[in-house]
Design a protein around this motif. Structure first.
Motif, PDB file in Angstrom:
ATOM      1  N   ALA A  13      54.991  29.074  25.359  1.00  0.00           N
ATOM      2  CA  ALA A  13      55.184  30.329  24.632  1.00  0.00           C
ATOM      3  C   ALA A  13      56.236  30.107  23.550  1.00  0.00           C
ATOM      4  O   ALA A  13      57.030  29.165  23.621  1.00  0.00           O
ATOM      5  N   PRO A  14      56.251  30.985  22.534  1.00  0.00           N
ATOM      6  CA  PRO A  14      57.277  30.855  21.500  1.00  0.00           C
ATOM      7  C   PRO A  14      58.675  30.888  22.102  1.00  0.00           C
ATOM      8  O   PRO A  14      58.952  31.670  23.022  1.00  0.00           O
ATOM      9  N   LEU A  15      59.536  30.044  21.591  1.00  0.00           N
ATOM     10  CA  LEU A  15      60.946  30.014  21.984  1.00  0.00           C
ATOM     11  C   LEU A  15      61.710  30.719  20.864  1.00  0.00           C
ATOM     12  O   LEU A  15      61.771  30.216  19.740  1.00  0.00           O
ATOM     13  N   GLU A  16      62.228  31.892  21.163  1.00  0.00           N
ATOM     14  CA  GLU A  16      62.779  32.774  20.142  1.00  0.00           C
ATOM     15  C   GLU A  16      64.272  33.003  20.331  1.00  0.00           C
ATOM     16  O   GLU A  16      64.843  32.666  21.374  1.00  0.00           O
ATOM     17  N   VAL A  17      64.891  33.631  19.349  1.00  0.00           N
ATOM     18  CA  VAL A  17      66.324  33.892  19.373  1.00  0.00           C
ATOM     19  C   VAL A  17      66.717  34.648  20.640  1.00  0.00           C
ATOM     20  O   VAL A  17      67.768  34.388  21.220  1.00  0.00           O
ATOM     21  N   ARG A  18      65.868  35.532  21.118  1.00  0.00           N
ATOM     22  CA  ARG A  18      66.173  36.316  22.322  1.00  0.00           C
ATOM     23  C   ARG A  18      66.334  35.431  23.565  1.00  0.00           C
ATOM     24  O   ARG A  18      66.846  35.865  24.582  1.00  0.00           O
ATOM     25  N   HIS A  19      65.908  34.172  23.480  1.00  0.00           N
ATOM     26  CA  HIS A  19      66.028  33.233  24.596  1.00  0.00           C
ATOM     27  C   HIS A  19      67.300  32.384  24.528  1.00  0.00           C
ATOM     28  O   HIS A  19      67.413  31.386  25.238  1.00  0.00           O
ATOM     29  N   ALA A  20      68.253  32.764  23.698  1.00  0.00           N
ATOM     30  CA  ALA A  20      69.431  31.911  23.452  1.00  0.00           C
ATOM     31  C   ALA A  20      70.179  31.550  24.738  1.00  0.00           C
ATOM     32  O   ALA A  20      70.538  30.378  24.933  1.00  0.00           O
ATOM     33  N   GLU A  21      70.425  32.504  25.603  1.00  0.00           N
ATOM     34  CA  GLU A  21      71.159  32.192  26.835  1.00  0.00           C
ATOM     35  C   GLU A  21      70.351  31.258  27.730  1.00  0.00           C
ATOM     36  O   GLU A  21      70.894  30.301  28.289  1.00  0.00           O
ATOM     37  N   GLU A  22      69.060  31.525  27.845  1.00  0.00           N
ATOM     38  CA  GLU A  22      68.201  30.668  28.663  1.00  0.00           C
ATOM     39  C   GLU A  22      68.111  29.267  28.073  1.00  0.00           C
ATOM     40  O   GLU A  22      68.129  28.264  28.798  1.00  0.00           O
ATOM     41  N   PHE A  23      68.042  29.188  26.749  1.00  0.00           N
ATOM     42  CA  PHE A  23      67.993  27.893  26.058  1.00  0.00           C
ATOM     43  C   PHE A  23      69.286  27.118  26.305  1.00  0.00           C
ATOM     44  O   PHE A  23      69.264  25.916  26.588  1.00  0.00           O
ATOM     45  N   ALA A  24      70.423  27.808  26.238  1.00  0.00           N
ATOM     46  CA  ALA A  24      71.710  27.150  26.490  1.00  0.00           C
ATOM     47  C   ALA A  24      71.793  26.637  27.929  1.00  0.00           C
ATOM     48  O   ALA A  24      72.250  25.507  28.164  1.00  0.00           O
ATOM     49  N   GLU A  25      71.328  27.427  28.884  1.00  0.00           N
ATOM     50  CA  GLU A  25      71.322  26.986  30.287  1.00  0.00           C
ATOM     51  C   GLU A  25      70.406  25.774  30.465  1.00  0.00           C
ATOM     52  O   GLU A  25      70.748  24.833  31.192  1.00  0.00           O
ATOM     53  N   HIS A  26      69.255  25.810  29.817  1.00  0.00           N
ATOM     54  CA  HIS A  26      68.328  24.673  29.871  1.00  0.00           C
ATOM     55  C   HIS A  26      68.988  23.420  29.288  1.00  0.00           C
ATOM     56  O   HIS A  26      68.903  22.339  29.871  1.00  0.00           O
ATOM     57  N   LEU A  27      69.659  23.571  28.141  1.00  0.00           N
ATOM     58  CA  LEU A  27      70.307  22.409  27.535  1.00  0.00           C
ATOM     59  C   LEU A  27      71.405  21.851  28.432  1.00  0.00           C
ATOM     60  O   LEU A  27      71.635  20.635  28.434  1.00  0.00           O
ATOM     61  N   ASP A  28      72.057  22.705  29.208  1.00  0.00           N
ATOM     62  CA  ASP A  28      73.043  22.195  30.169  1.00  0.00           C
ATOM     63  C   ASP A  28      72.387  21.235  31.165  1.00  0.00           C
ATOM     64  O   ASP A  28      72.993  20.245  31.566  1.00  0.00           O
ATOM     65  N   ARG A  29      71.142  21.521  31.550  1.00  0.00           N
ATOM     66  CA  ARG A  29      70.414  20.654  32.483  1.00  0.00           C
ATOM     67  C   ARG A  29      69.830  19.420  31.785  1.00  0.00           C
ATOM     68  O   ARG A  29      69.665  18.370  32.398  1.00  0.00           O
ATOM     69  N   ALA A  30      69.497  19.553  30.508  1.00  0.00           N
ATOM     70  CA  ALA A  30      68.747  18.505  29.806  1.00  0.00           C
ATOM     71  C   ALA A  30      69.580  17.661  28.847  1.00  0.00           C
ATOM     72  O   ALA A  30      69.151  16.576  28.460  1.00  0.00           O
TER      73      ALA A  30
END
Length: 183
Positions: A13-30
């Motif tokens: 699915a599109p990864l959008e600005v509204r996903h910023a917190e989730e994206f940051a948490e993902h980057l912590d894992r990756a």
């Protein structure tokens, strides 16, 4: 927005600005896993940096340029694919990917990239799609091969990382080649 199933437990699915917190948490894992293989501007350290990355892609998408899509596995962001470059007037694009270790080996990136390439060639009428990766990134090269891309060359010492310069491969597939695969 759309959500495309990739596997029983995964969707694109599109990864959008509204996903910023989730994206940051993902980057912590990756982060440590993907840092050697992706551009330094992509691997951010906090929610503000994640938001800035997502905003940059949103602005480029609004201008019919780059696009960013997430891969969610069991409801959690586990990686993604993107058009790092998209030029409809020129008829070409570059695609790329990243994935955290827990989601590797399931064919998710390949399936997601097939969706991007189908859209680029069929819906948008592009002629050429490229894939760039460090020459020592065997997993990335394997995806390019599975997508039917041809290794066109190696840019010697084109990728600086932690004081060492690495070779970078350039893979590509053309629309007629993609269509001939019978997808």
């Amino acid at each position: 927005m759309f959500s495309l199933p990739l596997h029983d437990d995964a969707r694109l699915a599109p990864l959008e600005v509204r996903h910023a917190e989730e994206f940051a948490e993902h980057l912590d894992r990756a982060r440590d896993h993907i840092r050697p293989w992706v551009g330094p501007g992509f691997v951010t350290e906090d929610v503000g940096g994640a938001r800035a990355t997502l905003e940059r892609y949103a602005q480029r998408q609004a201008a019919d340029g780059a696009r960013l899509y997430g891969i969610w596995r069991d409801g959690a962001l586990a990686g993604g694919v993107m058009f790092t470059d998209f030029d409809a007037a020129f008829g070409s694009c570059e695609i790329g990917c990243w994935l955290e270790p827990s989601a590797e080996g399931r064919g998710l990136v390949t399936r997601a990239c097939v969706a991007l390439l189908d859209w680029a060639f069929t819906t948008r009428g592009l002629h050429r799609a490229e894939w760039h990766c460090r020459a020592d990134n065997d997993r990335s090269s394997a995806v390019a091969k599975r997508l039917g891309m041809t290794l066109e060359g190696v840019r010697r010492e084109a990728w600086p990382y932690r004081g060492t310069r690495h070779d970078k491969q350039l893979w590509a597939v053309l629309a007629p080649e993609w269509q001939a695969r019978g997808r």
